[in-house]
Design a protein around this motif. Structure first.
Motif, short mmCIF file in Angstrom:
data_model
loop_
_atom_site.label_atom_id
_atom_site.label_comp_id
_atom_site.label_asym_id
_atom_site.label_seq_id
_atom_site.Cartn_x
_atom_site.Cartn_y
_atom_site.Cartn_z
N PRO A 47 40.88 36.61 28.93
CA PRO A 47 42.33 35.92 28.96
C PRO A 47 42.07 34.54 28.65
O PRO A 47 42.96 33.84 28.36
CB PRO A 47 42.95 36.24 30.29
CG PRO A 47 41.87 36.85 31.20
CD PRO A 47 40.97 37.33 30.44
N TYR A 67 48.26 42.56 22.38
CA TYR A 67 47.43 42.22 23.46
C TYR A 67 48.32 41.95 24.69
O TYR A 67 49.34 41.28 24.36
CB TYR A 67 46.57 41.16 23.26
CG TYR A 67 44.90 41.68 22.56
CD1 TYR A 67 44.23 42.24 23.69
CD2 TYR A 67 44.70 41.49 21.32
CE1 TYR A 67 42.97 42.65 23.14
CE2 TYR A 67 43.51 42.21 20.99
CZ TYR A 67 42.62 42.34 21.75
OH TYR A 67 41.23 43.05 21.42
N ASP A 68 47.96 42.44 25.83
CA ASP A 68 48.76 42.02 26.91
C ASP A 68 47.83 42.31 28.28
O ASP A 68 46.79 42.76 28.19
CB ASP A 68 49.69 43.25 26.89
CG ASP A 68 50.87 42.87 28.06
OD1 ASP A 68 51.01 41.66 28.55
OD2 ASP A 68 51.81 43.55 28.48
N PHE A 69 48.25 41.64 29.24
CA PHE A 69 47.80 41.71 30.43
C PHE A 69 47.85 43.14 31.21
O PHE A 69 48.93 43.93 30.89
CB PHE A 69 48.39 40.57 31.55
CG PHE A 69 48.12 39.12 30.97
CD1 PHE A 69 46.92 38.38 31.47
CD2 PHE A 69 49.10 38.54 30.62
CE1 PHE A 69 47.20 37.34 30.95
CE2 PHE A 69 49.19 37.17 30.26
CZ PHE A 69 47.83 36.50 30.36
N LEU A 110 42.62 41.29 28.92
CA LEU A 110 43.81 41.57 28.04
C LEU A 110 43.38 42.75 27.20
O LEU A 110 42.28 43.11 26.86
CB LEU A 110 43.80 40.41 26.97
CG LEU A 110 44.36 38.98 27.65
CD1 LEU A 110 44.51 38.01 26.58
CD2 LEU A 110 45.70 39.15 28.22
#
Lengths: 458, 458
Positions: free
Chosen positions: B38, B312-314, B323
């Motif tokens: 990240p 893309y995400d946490f 991510l």
């Protein structure tokens, strides 16, 4: 197949499943004493039992000579949904105990009722349906039997009225919801819906109920409503007949691999599991074909076999049921409130009682903290979280396996793992928190129960 | 064996059990996007992941080319304690629906964790043990994964620290007790034991926790204590690899009887069950060897596939994890409190996401009241009381079977029954009482979640 490596779990094929139940009474020289009419003290007749139980079930109850009963096709089909149950080789437990003993357990918990109770529930529901009844009534304590019966009634489209011991109804809402999910109506007992319930409530306003009281209510509800009969999950000979499917499968699985057990261990409350598990093995003993040690395990807090009297007694608190000759603590006996698991019935199946009296069965009692010690150890190595009831058998199986470690004997131990403990986490929580206690009734406690025994000179 | 009568339950023999897991990524032309650091937005390397995950598991996570991984002997032995799981022919459900469709379900609930989660838990515990670690940390919501991991750790003698979403810890004490029975320590999250927990508690004093927050705490606990690593029960590619045992067994059982499914249906939360169930079938599709309809079913209240963004995400709320590119509702999305079952993760496995993006998988969302309708109907005819999660698949399988009734087509439907609902009776009670409600997030609800997506140009 005798020399093949034994798999972790032995599953019979569908075509190897029992097609008949076995009635161990047929091979007993000393038959269990008959049920008596509490008024006349004469043996109950077919016609006297018909208002309470379904006709076919009365016939099974009274028949102590026919060795095999065909399992109706519809029941065989239902059995296929959750049977055969596996006979499991407890390799991991053996390793953990470092014992030369070979341990097997017959696991009856892989169904939603969580126990062996479904084996008889489906049979009783089937015969009720066959007779064209609207529904059945029953009682339940912690809820295993009630759940099993709800499942069976839902399958056959029968109404199911369950009287649930009030303390369980309130403190164990989850099993109650399982029953409701299967369409059963669940009433906390004692209730205002029956005469006997109202009487008990008037006499003991704050009572949290008992199994004996719930039985009385369920029997009254069955006999006062058109199209209903009462069904019971243990104690009766018909129940042991249906539960013989456990023992027959166990024996078939053992025979398939050429395994001969040295001892067979089961927990005993009313006797339904033990009587079913041991039936074909006891049959061999009765016919002089084989010899086994058969061990009944009961809680020290409700020790009907080890400390009870072999006498005629009421099956229920309200004294509306027939008298049965059995090992009993008296129908007024209620285990101490710190008793966590099931196995709290005051008496014991007449069949098991007679076999015990005739020394085909041994009995031991164990305290509950030791039972939960064994349950936890078992869960951690074998994976399955056992019911407190079943854990009584685990405890003694482990004790016997440890004796083998001392002597070096490679004995083969078979025990019945009747069910799972998923609805018993309150008891496990007590154990995990270290606040579980034991209780052994004093001789005075027992004397009070015995004082209530009816005077029957038989 | 193609013409043999199909038994109610198909059990593979022990020697037919899979000896390798299947890595579907090896057959994917469009590989799942890599996990990103990240901070740098560069792909995570082996060395960057090592402080969080066990070495062998990192290797599995990063390997998208090796098609098969040997299942270590120790894991195969453990699998034998509860596997094979049965592939059940739903004869009774077919009859109740009056459908020409043939319905099969792969039932993963016959173990104490109550679900398929144990398949990966035992693998992750094994690799942790092999690496000489003291223990592992994890998060759990309702508790299925935590239970599975507790069982696995107890088997290998590893310490197990579970961060349990506070609302579940308080409202679902029974699963907590199962974990404690297996020796795990269970901490309500957010807690004072971690920096991220203290921060969240300071910002939101009354919070009842979330899965994303519990993940952050578990990761911190693993990376700040000597000899610990973090393990996760879903989403990751390594988890899907282990769960391929479900699909491999399913396919072997179908092949044994010459059955070719038309569609394969699974519920999808993080994707562990669905990804495992479909792996070998998707593999055939990817290699152009066969064609199936694969249907992912998700709750309308947490619709990551059907209404999420492919971005893309946490993976967690505390944003301490890498991510992942996936269909996501944003890491801040939390389903409405009236959402009863599991399947509440904001994202979806990268593997499943990519297969969905490439149209190998369809997705549908269903509302929870309809799901419980289906669950209850299923329970009453097939006996098993299903988990709410699993019931999403039941609902769509029943819908498809009813379509077959309309068209007369004899389609073969296979669905994954991931587990039992014994610890979900509060939800069933709501349903039984008629007070269960549905919830579909508005576009505004979703927009708020999307607003929290990190800006990644990949």
């Amino acid at each position: 197949m005798a020399n093949e490596k034994i798999p972790y779990k032995i599953y019979l094929d569908e075509n190897e499943l029992p097609k008949q139940w076995y009635n161990v009474r047929a091979d007993m020289k000393n038959k269990p004493a008959p049920l008596l009419n509490p008024g006349t003290l004469e043996p109950m007749t077919f016609d006297e039992l018909r208002p309470v139980f379904c006709d076919d079930l009365v016939a099974q109850e009274l028949d102590d000579t026919t060795p095999y009963f065909d399992i109706p096709q519809e029941i065989q089909e239902f059995y296929k949904m959750y049977r055969p149950s596996p006979l499991v080789r407890a390799y991991c437990l053996e390793k953990a105990l470092d014992t030369p003993a070979k341990i097997y357990y017959k696991f009856e918990g892989n169904n939603t009722s969580g126990s062996h109770k479904l084996n008889s529930a489906i049979a009783q529901a089937y015969y009720a349906k066959k007779q064209g009844l609207k529904g059945v009534t029953t009682e339940t304590g912690a809820g295993q039997w009630g759940t099993a019966l709800s499942m069976a009634c839902s399958y056959f489209g029968l109404d199911c009225k369950v009287y649930m011991v009030k303390v369980s109804y309130e403190q164990k809402p989850f099993r109650r919801e399982v029953m409701r999910t299967y369409g059963a109506s669940v009433t906390p007992s004692p209730s205002e819906t029956t005469q006997v319930g109202r009487k008990i409530l008037a006499e003991h306003p704050g009572t949290t109920g008992s199994l004996g009281c719930a039985i009385s209510e369920a029997v009254e509800a069955a006999t006062t409503q058109e199209g209903y009969r009462y069904v019971l999950g243990s104690v009766l000979s018909q129940v042991l007949l249906h539960q013989s499917v456990i023992g027959l499968e166990t024996k078939a699985a053992l025979d398939k691999y050429g395994i001969k057990p040295d001892m067979i261990i089961g927990c005993a409350g009313g006797g339904s599991n033990l009587g079913g598990l041991i039936a074909p093995f006891a049959g061999q003993m009765l016919r002089g074909e084989a010899d086994y040690r058969i061990i009944a395990v009961e809680p020290a807090s409700c020790p009907s076999l080890t400390r009870g009297r072999f006498a005629y007694d009421f099956c229920d608190t309200g004294m509306v049921c027939p008298l049965a000759k059995m090992y009993t603590l008296g129908s007024g006996f209620i285990p101490s409130p710190n008793h966590a698991g099931g196995l709290r019935y005051h008496g014991m199946s007449s069949v098991v009682s007679q076999l015990y009296h005739d020394k085909y069965i041994e009995a031991v009692s164990v305290e509950q903290t030791a039972v939960f010690d064994a349950a936890t150890k078992f869960a951690r190595v074998e994976g399955i979280l056992p019911a407190p009831e079943s854990s009584h058998a685990i405890k003694v199986a482990m004790d016997e396996a440890l004796k083998c470690r001392e002597t070096g004997e490679e004995k083969t131990i078979v025990f019945g793992l009747t069910g799972t403990g998923y609805f018993d986490m309150v008891a496990y929580e007590k154990y995990n928190d270290g606040v579980m206690s034991d209780y052994i009734p004093t001789d005075e406690d027992l004397a009070a129960g015995f004082a209530g025994l009816p005077k029957v000179d038989k």
